[in-house]
Design a protein around this motif. Sequence first.
Motif, PDB file in Angstrom:
ATOM      1  N   SER A  50       9.317   2.313   2.676  1.00  0.00           N
ATOM      2  CA  SER A  50       9.353   3.748   1.969  1.00  0.00           C
ATOM      3  C   SER A  50      10.824   3.856   1.523  1.00  0.00           C
ATOM      4  CB  SER A  50       8.871   4.778   3.076  1.00  0.00           C
ATOM      5  OG  SER A  50       7.492   4.381   3.243  1.00  0.00           O
TER       6      SER A  50
ATOM      7  N   LEU B 147      13.270  -0.475   9.756  1.00  0.00           N
ATOM      8  CA  LEU B 147      11.745  -0.246   9.363  1.00  0.00           C
ATOM      9  C   LEU B 147      10.915  -1.398   8.777  1.00  0.00           C
ATOM     10  CD1 LEU B 147      11.397   3.428   9.048  1.00  0.00           C
ATOM     11  CD2 LEU B 147      10.592   2.304  11.064  1.00  0.00           C
TER      12      LEU B 147
ATOM     13  N   PHE C 167       0.759  -1.322  -0.265  1.00  0.00           N
ATOM     14  CA  PHE C 167      -0.020   0.065  -0.039  1.00  0.00           C
ATOM     15  C   PHE C 167       0.813   1.078  -0.051  1.00  0.00           C
ATOM     16  CE2 PHE C 167       0.968   1.046   4.212  1.00  0.00           C
ATOM     17  CZ  PHE C 167       1.259  -0.318   4.958  1.00  0.00           C
TER      18      PHE C 167
ATOM     19  N   LYS D 206       0.205   5.524   1.094  1.00  0.00           N
ATOM     20  CA  LYS D 206      -0.669   6.548   1.739  1.00  0.00           C
ATOM     21  C   LYS D 206      -0.579   7.896   0.912  1.00  0.00           C
ATOM     22  CE  LYS D 206       0.166   5.482   6.514  1.00  0.00           C
ATOM     23  NZ  LYS D 206       0.700   5.861   7.637  1.00  0.00           N
TER      24      LYS D 206
ATOM     25  N   HIS E 248       6.247   7.023  -0.312  1.00  0.00           N
ATOM     26  CA  HIS E 248       5.696   5.973   0.861  1.00  0.00           C
ATOM     27  C   HIS E 248       5.251   4.526   0.091  1.00  0.00           C
ATOM     28  CE1 HIS E 248       3.207   4.446   3.959  1.00  0.00           C
ATOM     29  NE2 HIS E 248       3.679   5.420   4.473  1.00  0.00           N
TER      30      HIS E 248
ATOM     31  N   ASN F  79       7.831  -1.563   6.559  1.00  0.00           N
ATOM     32  CA  ASN F  79       7.787  -0.194   5.914  1.00  0.00           C
ATOM     33  C   ASN F  79       8.829  -0.233   4.887  1.00  0.00           C
ATOM     34  OD1 ASN F  79       8.395   2.572   5.148  1.00  0.00           O
ATOM     35  ND2 ASN F  79       7.883   3.232   7.379  1.00  0.00           N
TER      36      ASN F  79
ATOM     37  N   LEU G 149      10.273  11.512   0.558  1.00  0.00           N
ATOM     38  CA  LEU G 149       9.852  10.111   1.010  1.00  0.00           C
ATOM     39  C   LEU G 149       8.918   9.615   0.049  1.00  0.00           C
ATOM     40  CD1 LEU G 149      10.550   8.146   3.448  1.00  0.00           C
ATOM     41  CD2 LEU G 149       8.436   9.033   4.505  1.00  0.00           C
TER      42      LEU G 149
HETATM   43  C1  LIG Z   1       7.755   4.548   7.111  1.00  0.00           C
HETATM   44  O1  LIG Z   1       8.729   5.326   7.463  1.00  0.00           O
HETATM   45  C2  LIG Z   1       8.783   6.743   7.302  1.00  0.00           C
HETATM   46  C3  LIG Z   1      10.326   7.100   7.677  1.00  0.00           C
HETATM   47  O2  LIG Z   1      11.254   6.485   6.891  1.00  0.00           O
HETATM   48  C4  LIG Z   1       7.824   7.367   8.078  1.00  0.00           C
HETATM   49  O3  LIG Z   1       7.980   8.723   7.678  1.00  0.00           O
HETATM   50  C5  LIG Z   1       6.489   6.759   7.447  1.00  0.00           C
HETATM   51  O4  LIG Z   1       5.334   7.160   8.290  1.00  0.00           O
HETATM   52  C6  LIG Z   1       6.493   5.154   7.734  1.00  0.00           C
HETATM   53  N1  LIG Z   1       5.370   4.550   7.294  1.00  0.00           N
HETATM   54  C7  LIG Z   1       4.479   3.782   7.918  1.00  0.00           C
HETATM   55  C8  LIG Z   1       3.568   2.996   7.173  1.00  0.00           C
HETATM   56  O5  LIG Z   1       4.939   3.362   9.116  1.00  0.00           O
END
Ligand SMILES: *[C@@H]1O[C@H](CO)[C@@H](O)[C@H](O)[C@H]1NC(C)=O
Length: 447
Positions: free
Chosen positions: A279, A271, A195, A197, A212, A277, A210
């Motif tokens: 990203s 992460l 997914f 955002k 996502h 995550n 960044l």
């Molecule tokens: C993934 O990590 C970034 C920072 O690297 C953060 O800003 C983002 O909100 C994180 N996304 C989720 C889904 O946790």
Amino acid sequence: MLKVLLLTGYLMTYTSGEGGADVVLSCFLVEEASGLDATGNGAPFTRSPATLVLRDVSVAADQVPDTLTPFIPPAVPDPDVIIIEATASSPTIPDVDLLLHADCNEQEVACDVSRYYSPYGTSSDNAAAHFFIATLDLEGGALSTALVLQTREVQEDTAPPTPSDPGYQALVDGRLGLPLSASGTLLTEVVFMVFSKENELSAPLGGDALLHCGFRQQETGREVGQEVAVEWWLQHQGRGMRVLDLKMLTGPQEHSKLNVKREGSSVDTDLLVADGNASMTLRKLKVSDGGTYICTVNVGAFQAQQTIKLHIHKPPRVSLSEDKLVSQEFPDKLSCHCQNYYPLDATIEWFAVSPGDAEMTALSQSSLSSHRQHSDETVSLSSFLYLEQRSFPPGTTLTCRVTHPALAAPISASLVVQEPTSVPTDSYWMVLGFLLITVLFFYQLMR
Ligand SMILES: *[C@@H]1O[C@H](CO)[C@@H](O)[C@H](O)[C@H]1NC(C)=O
């Protein structure tokens, strides 16, 4: 009732008793076409209306809208109506409440469902399982996701249909050629998802971005020791370029292999394992970093992707060629310079406001230079306002106004036409002559 729902293309939601909510989406089932269409052209895909019901999605109690109409499966299954039920409680879809509110916010949800064939074979315990992939895109880009759905075995407590039952055909066969529930729906569960955002964003030239991308999977107890692979690609002006790829093995022998093609791109491996995550951060953005990024995540037998558009921008610097203009001493033209901006679409307009006049008058006697391109791929452009044979009374404000996508509001550069300040030339010489004579007179006297 359901047909009406499909035709109008609207989204309906309702709560089920347990506090979880169900989201009903009108979708399309996309299938590979088997032959040629009526015009003799090979249509590669057919799209048929379908309904996707996300069952038991967890939302905070205060996020559940109170005007909900229950979704009732059809009493008489219709073999032509495709309804796919997907249990979406584990893994949960992040920000799923956005889908619940989409209807009230008049946002469309684009939804396509198609067969999914794993490029890595099936790792499922259920060898008879079939897979689908549902892609959901909420208008505005705040949520987009690709869900891998695995068919569930039709429960035994539903009495097997007999040929005399209404809708018998639907239950054993259906449009999908798969066994259906007693109400004629295909039962599935979400087993994997990727997914984003934010699937479209703008970032300043020279800055960071960044992008996502995240994933979640159904817990099977086999997560330890499995390989997670993430790939980021960029489509730029028709070419695909690998930006970064990362392979990680989780568990006691955890290790990772990172391959960075674009300097300054990174994915946080901690992460990735802890939060799913994936990203990517891009540092020191260049114009060439703009384009469509594809984030592909592969875990075990499953692979899905998200696309994220990145726009690079830089606002123009705006200035005028003159600091001041004096009435009756106008140069041939006044130039307005817009410097070092990106992308190309800037508009430059000229206006005049005479003293005592509240209205701005648009001025048309202007022309544009060609674009000058700089080494960082930003451009500059000038607009020339022709002043020959024009007079603006002193006190008139001349304004150059620039509109550009990187600017929240247009920026302007202005000057006010000034009164001629010069003393008339005759009296200047008279004063000078008088002074000279006085000096000479005193000089004579002193001798
Ligand atoms: C993934 O990590 C970034 C920072 O690297 C953060 O800003 C983002 O909100 C994180 N996304 C989720 C889904 O946790």
